[in-house]
Scaffold this motif. Structure first.
Motif, PDB file in Angstrom:
ATOM      1  N   PHE A  36       0.833  -1.206   0.000  1.00  0.00           N
ATOM      2  CA  PHE A  36       0.000   0.000   0.000  1.00  0.00           C
ATOM      3  C   PHE A  36       0.864   1.251   0.000  1.00  0.00           C
ATOM      4  O   PHE A  36       0.560   2.218  -0.690  1.00  0.00           O
ATOM      5  N   PHE A  37       1.950   1.217   0.774  1.00  0.00           N
ATOM      6  CA  PHE A  37       2.831   2.378   0.805  1.00  0.00           C
ATOM      7  C   PHE A  37       3.461   2.615  -0.563  1.00  0.00           C
ATOM      8  O   PHE A  37       3.863   3.723  -0.881  1.00  0.00           O
ATOM      9  N   GLN A  38       3.581   1.556  -1.347  1.00  0.00           N
ATOM     10  CA  GLN A  38       4.195   1.702  -2.664  1.00  0.00           C
ATOM     11  C   GLN A  38       3.150   1.727  -3.766  1.00  0.00           C
ATOM     12  O   GLN A  38       3.444   1.413  -4.921  1.00  0.00           O
ATOM     13  N   ASP A  39       1.914   2.028  -3.420  1.00  0.00           N
ATOM     14  CA  ASP A  39       0.812   2.114  -4.394  1.00  0.00           C
ATOM     15  C   ASP A  39       0.558   0.797  -5.104  1.00  0.00           C
ATOM     16  O   ASP A  39       0.143   0.788  -6.267  1.00  0.00           O
ATOM     17  N   ARG A  40       0.840  -0.315  -4.454  1.00  0.00           N
ATOM     18  CA  ARG A  40       0.512  -1.610  -5.047  1.00  0.00           C
ATOM     19  C   ARG A  40      -0.640  -2.221  -4.252  1.00  0.00           C
ATOM     20  O   ARG A  40      -1.157  -1.613  -3.338  1.00  0.00           O
ATOM     21  N   LEU A  41      -1.000  -3.450  -4.595  1.00  0.00           N
ATOM     22  CA  LEU A  41      -2.105  -4.096  -3.889  1.00  0.00           C
ATOM     23  C   LEU A  41      -1.642  -5.156  -2.895  1.00  0.00           C
ATOM     24  O   LEU A  41      -2.336  -5.472  -1.946  1.00  0.00           O
ATOM     25  N   ARG A  45      -4.201 -13.171  -3.790  1.00  0.00           N
ATOM     26  CA  ARG A  45      -4.678 -14.314  -4.565  1.00  0.00           C
ATOM     27  C   ARG A  45      -5.020 -15.513  -3.697  1.00  0.00           C
ATOM     28  O   ARG A  45      -5.920 -16.271  -4.017  1.00  0.00           O
ATOM     29  N   TRP A 300       5.364   0.809   9.399  1.00  0.00           N
ATOM     30  CA  TRP A 300       5.312   2.151   8.826  1.00  0.00           C
ATOM     31  C   TRP A 300       6.741   2.710   8.742  1.00  0.00           C
ATOM     32  O   TRP A 300       7.177   3.219   7.705  1.00  0.00           O
ATOM     33  N   TRP A 303       8.962   0.987   6.072  1.00  0.00           N
ATOM     34  CA  TRP A 303       8.775   1.332   4.671  1.00  0.00           C
ATOM     35  C   TRP A 303       8.911   2.815   4.423  1.00  0.00           C
ATOM     36  O   TRP A 303       8.588   3.305   3.350  1.00  0.00           O
ATOM     37  N   THR A 304       9.365   3.557   5.442  1.00  0.00           N
ATOM     38  CA  THR A 304       9.617   4.983   5.249  1.00  0.00           C
ATOM     39  C   THR A 304      11.104   5.285   5.226  1.00  0.00           C
ATOM     40  O   THR A 304      11.574   6.020   4.371  1.00  0.00           O
TER      41      THR A 304
ATOM     42  N   THR B  33       4.603   8.689   3.380  1.00  0.00           N
ATOM     43  CA  THR B  33       4.230   7.295   3.160  1.00  0.00           C
ATOM     44  C   THR B  33       2.775   7.055   3.537  1.00  0.00           C
ATOM     45  O   THR B  33       2.076   6.317   2.856  1.00  0.00           O
ATOM     46  N   LEU B  34       2.336   7.729   4.614  1.00  0.00           N
ATOM     47  CA  LEU B  34       0.949   7.517   5.028  1.00  0.00           C
ATOM     48  C   LEU B  34      -0.019   8.006   3.950  1.00  0.00           C
ATOM     49  O   LEU B  34      -1.044   7.381   3.700  1.00  0.00           O
ATOM     50  N   HIS B  36       0.412   7.826   0.896  1.00  0.00           N
ATOM     51  CA  HIS B  36       0.365   6.819  -0.168  1.00  0.00           C
ATOM     52  C   HIS B  36      -0.538   5.653   0.180  1.00  0.00           C
ATOM     53  O   HIS B  36      -1.001   4.938  -0.696  1.00  0.00           O
ATOM     54  N   LEU B  37      -0.764   5.473   1.488  1.00  0.00           N
ATOM     55  CA  LEU B  37      -1.626   4.371   1.926  1.00  0.00           C
ATOM     56  C   LEU B  37      -3.018   4.507   1.313  1.00  0.00           C
ATOM     57  O   LEU B  37      -3.701   3.530   1.057  1.00  0.00           O
ATOM     58  N   LYS B  39      -3.702   6.348  -1.524  1.00  0.00           N
ATOM     59  CA  LYS B  39      -3.698   6.722  -2.942  1.00  0.00           C
ATOM     60  C   LYS B  39      -4.266   5.586  -3.780  1.00  0.00           C
ATOM     61  O   LYS B  39      -4.302   4.432  -3.383  1.00  0.00           O
ATOM     62  N   LYS B  40      -4.675   5.951  -4.988  1.00  0.00           N
ATOM     63  CA  LYS B  40      -5.173   4.940  -5.904  1.00  0.00           C
ATOM     64  C   LYS B  40      -4.028   4.002  -6.282  1.00  0.00           C
ATOM     65  O   LYS B  40      -2.909   4.441  -6.517  1.00  0.00           O
ATOM     66  N   LYS B  41      -4.319   2.693  -6.278  1.00  0.00           N
ATOM     67  CA  LYS B  41      -3.264   1.731  -6.554  1.00  0.00           C
ATOM     68  C   LYS B  41      -3.086   1.582  -8.061  1.00  0.00           C
ATOM     69  O   LYS B  41      -4.057   1.611  -8.820  1.00  0.00           O
ATOM     70  N   VAL B  42      -1.843   1.411  -8.475  1.00  0.00           N
ATOM     71  CA  VAL B  42      -1.581   1.346  -9.916  1.00  0.00           C
ATOM     72  C   VAL B  42      -1.611  -0.084 -10.441  1.00  0.00           C
ATOM     73  O   VAL B  42      -1.515  -0.311 -11.637  1.00  0.00           O
ATOM     74  N   THR B  43      -1.747  -1.061  -9.533  1.00  0.00           N
ATOM     75  CA  THR B  43      -1.695  -2.452  -9.946  1.00  0.00           C
ATOM     76  C   THR B  43      -2.796  -2.788 -10.946  1.00  0.00           C
ATOM     77  O   THR B  43      -3.947  -2.374 -10.776  1.00  0.00           O
ATOM     78  N   GLN B  45      -4.777  -5.969 -12.289  1.00  0.00           N
ATOM     79  CA  GLN B  45      -5.009  -7.363 -11.892  1.00  0.00           C
ATOM     80  C   GLN B  45      -4.970  -8.245 -13.116  1.00  0.00           C
ATOM     81  O   GLN B  45      -6.011  -8.564 -13.682  1.00  0.00           O
ATOM     82  N   TYR B  46      -3.777  -8.696 -13.512  1.00  0.00           N
ATOM     83  CA  TYR B  46      -3.566  -9.160 -14.857  1.00  0.00           C
ATOM     84  C   TYR B  46      -4.580 -10.112 -15.496  1.00  0.00           C
ATOM     85  O   TYR B  46      -5.274  -9.668 -16.395  1.00  0.00           O
ATOM     86  N   PRO B  47      -4.732 -11.325 -15.041  1.00  0.00           N
ATOM     87  CA  PRO B  47      -5.557 -12.161 -15.949  1.00  0.00           C
ATOM     88  C   PRO B  47      -6.968 -11.616 -16.121  1.00  0.00           C
ATOM     89  O   PRO B  47      -7.564 -11.762 -17.164  1.00  0.00           O
ATOM     90  N   GLU B  48      -7.502 -10.957 -15.079  1.00  0.00           N
ATOM     91  CA  GLU B  48      -8.872 -10.432 -15.187  1.00  0.00           C
ATOM     92  C   GLU B  48      -8.898  -9.110 -15.938  1.00  0.00           C
ATOM     93  O   GLU B  48      -9.766  -8.877 -16.773  1.00  0.00           O
TER      94      GLU B  48
END
Ligand code: SF4
Ligand code: SF4
Lengths: 342, 180
Positions: A36-41, A45, A300, A303-304, B33-34, B36-37, B39-43, B45-48
């Motif tokens: 989340f801190f790196q804008d990922r999910l 799965r 926190w 990752w900072t 960093t907080l 970013h918690l 923020k919209k995620k850039v991932t 979701q590949y196969p879907e």
């Protein structure tokens, strides 16, 4: 008498299970929060929201090939992770997880044992933990592992001093060494962090160093030392080392919440007009909320902040933390003396 | 020249006490960093969900058939010669009487393999082919556990005969036809 034993037994099993469960889910939380801190999910799965990820990781760890290097000292090599795991699980006994519960007129504390030197016990056990790292690094017969182990031990020694001194100040204000009693004194909102802000700051920085967490994760810094002290480890032995780190993090968070943030105490706990057992139950939840917040805080920070250089780490430990801690002890001492005179 | 308005002038002057105390900077960093918690995620979701790709995307090859369902490839080997990664191998065979409905030319490829791990998806095989037999498509090559599964034979390359099994090569096919 028998009821006491049964309750203690239940407590031991429960604390053990909760510690392991929270540690397992901290690994999941760590990955999620990092993502989340790196804008990922993050992992999503395995099961709903990826909630089965710790299970999958565990299976992966166990299924991996077990390698003991040919030139490693076999006994010590196995002893290392075992010791790390053992000491990580041992500290939980002195932490008061909740106030007392009332069964048939008698009160039973939700603490496995309230030994009168609880703080000293906790620190003694945590210090033994570094032997797990040292023995593992030494037994691997690998220069990277050895360097990691050396760093771990010198880091532990340096930061334990400042940590001990911050505790001295706390002991001076509370006049107690038993963690149960210290928590009882912080009834309501009389949390120690209000009286010991500097001590708390020093304590939490040192706790990061003791847990080998970023920015003090030099014993296992991947960029310089491959994997640090666990370079040669594989399979579940590696898993034990990694897992012990998460348990340590959980225990540290619990100790921080107990010593400085009032443990199971919460504001207005008397004025709600609830029964004793009800207040205790809420207290347990409050305590775990605090613990989970501090676990989040650990992540926190991780990752900072980037990692310290080794000389910076030592400078911070010896030239900043220890003097600050001593000043803190001095000021606390003066204030305590002045207040007692009147 | 200024590219963005985010540039900062860096100086080496002595740090103030505030800066040396280190903690304000940490708090500021934690604030970043907080933020970013949430923020919209850039991932993706590949196969879907799939990222949009260009019409000229070069992926998984197809060996085309003509309108009557016969394989176009005549095993001339020009694609293999053109391939800079040497990913293509084939075995030529002579068409048997009675197989006219299967292969368009008298000679055909009985074995045609592309090593998808060697292939660099340059599209030179497509350019080299005189028979409009091979095209790169917008299909992404799926992942696999074993290397040998990445050697794609005719079963994975040749398109089907029925209309729904045909593989559209989009603008790539059209572009070729114009050149002819
Ligand atoms: S796309 Fe390029 S590398 Fe791949 S098979 Fe064709 S010519 Fe070879
Ligand atoms: S695909 Fe085209 S270039 Fe390659 S062998 Fe067949 S006809 Fe020749």
């Amino acid at each position: 008498m028998e009821l006491v034993l049964i309750i203690k037994l239940i407590l031991v099993v429960a604390v053990f299970a909760i510690a392991l469960g929270i540690a397992a889910y901290s690994t999941y939380g760590e990955r999620k929060i990092a993502a989340f801190f790196q804008d990922r999910l993050g992992p999503n799965r395995a099961g709903p929201f990826g909630l089965l990820q710790p299970l999958a990781d565990g299976v992966k760890m166990i299924m991996k090939e077990e390698i003991i290097p040919a030139h490693a000292d076999k006994t010590l090599f196995i002893l290392g992770p075992a010791l790390a795991m053992l000491t990580a699980c041992m500290t939980g006994v002195v932490i008061p997880w909740g106030s007392t519960i009332e069964i048939g007129g008698a009160y039973y504390p939700l603490q496995i044992t309230d030994i009168n030197i609880g703080i000293l016990y906790a620190f003694a056990v945590v210090s033994i933990g570094v032997y797990g790292v040292m023995i593992g690094g030494w037994a691997s017969n690998n220069k990277y592992a050895l360097l990691g182990a050396l760093r771990a031990s010198s880091q532990m020694i340096s930061y334990e001093l400042a940590m001990g001194l911050s505790i001295v100040a706390l002991v001076m204000t509370t006049g107690e060494l038993s963690i149960g009693e210290i928590v009882r004194q912080q009834h309501g909102w009389h949390w120690n962090v209000i009286y010991q802000p500097l001590g708390f700051l020093i304590f939490i920085v040192c706790a990061f160093a003791e847990c080998n967490r970023t920015p003090f994760d030099l014993p296992e810094c991947e960029t310089e030392l491959v994997g640090g002290y666990h370079t040669e480890y594989s399979s579940m032995k590696l898993g034990f080392y990694l897992f012990a780190e998460y348990i340590n993090m959980f225990i540290s968070s619990a100790i921080i919440s107990a010593l400085y943030f009032g443990g199971y105490n919460f504001p207005f706990m008397d004025s709600l007009g609830l029964s004793h057992n009800m207040v205790t139950t809420i207290g347990v939840f409050v305590f775990f909320a605090k613990v989970i917040f501090f676990i989040f805080f650990f992540m926190w920070i991780r990752w900072t902040l980037p990692r310290f250089r080794y000389d910076q780490l030592m400078n911070l430990g010896w030239k900043k933390m220890i003097p600050l801690a001593i000043i803190n002890v001095l000021i606390t001492g003066c204030v305590v003396l002045l207040l007692n005179k009147n | 020249m200024q590219l963005t308005n985010r540039s900062k002038v860096v100086s080496n002057k002595e740090m103030t006490l505030m800066e040396r105390a280190y903690l304000p900077a940490i708090v500021k960093g934690m604030g970043i960093t907080l933020s970013h918690l949430f923020k919209k995620k850039v991932t993706i979701q590949y196969p879907e969900v799939k990222r949009p790709i260009a019409p000229v995307y070069r992926g998984w090859h197809v060996l085309k058939r003509d309108e009557q369902g016969r394989e176009n490839c005549t095993a001339c080997g020009l694609c293999a010669v053109a391939c800079p990664a040497e990913a293509i191998t084939m075995t030529a065979a002579e068409r048997k009487p009675g197989d006219e409905n299967l292969y368009r030319e008298e000679k055909y490829a009985s074995v045609y393999e592309i090593n998808m791990l060697r292939c660099i998806y340059c599209g030179l095989c497509e350019e080299a082919c005189p028979k409009e037999a091979i095209f790169l498509t917008d299909r992404i090559v799926p992942s696999d556990m074993l290397r040998q599964n990445f050697i794609f034979g005719k079963d994975k390359l040749v398109e089907g005969t029925t209309a729904d099994k045909r593989i559209d090569v989009g603008v790539r096919g059209g572009a070729h036809r114009k050149e002819d």
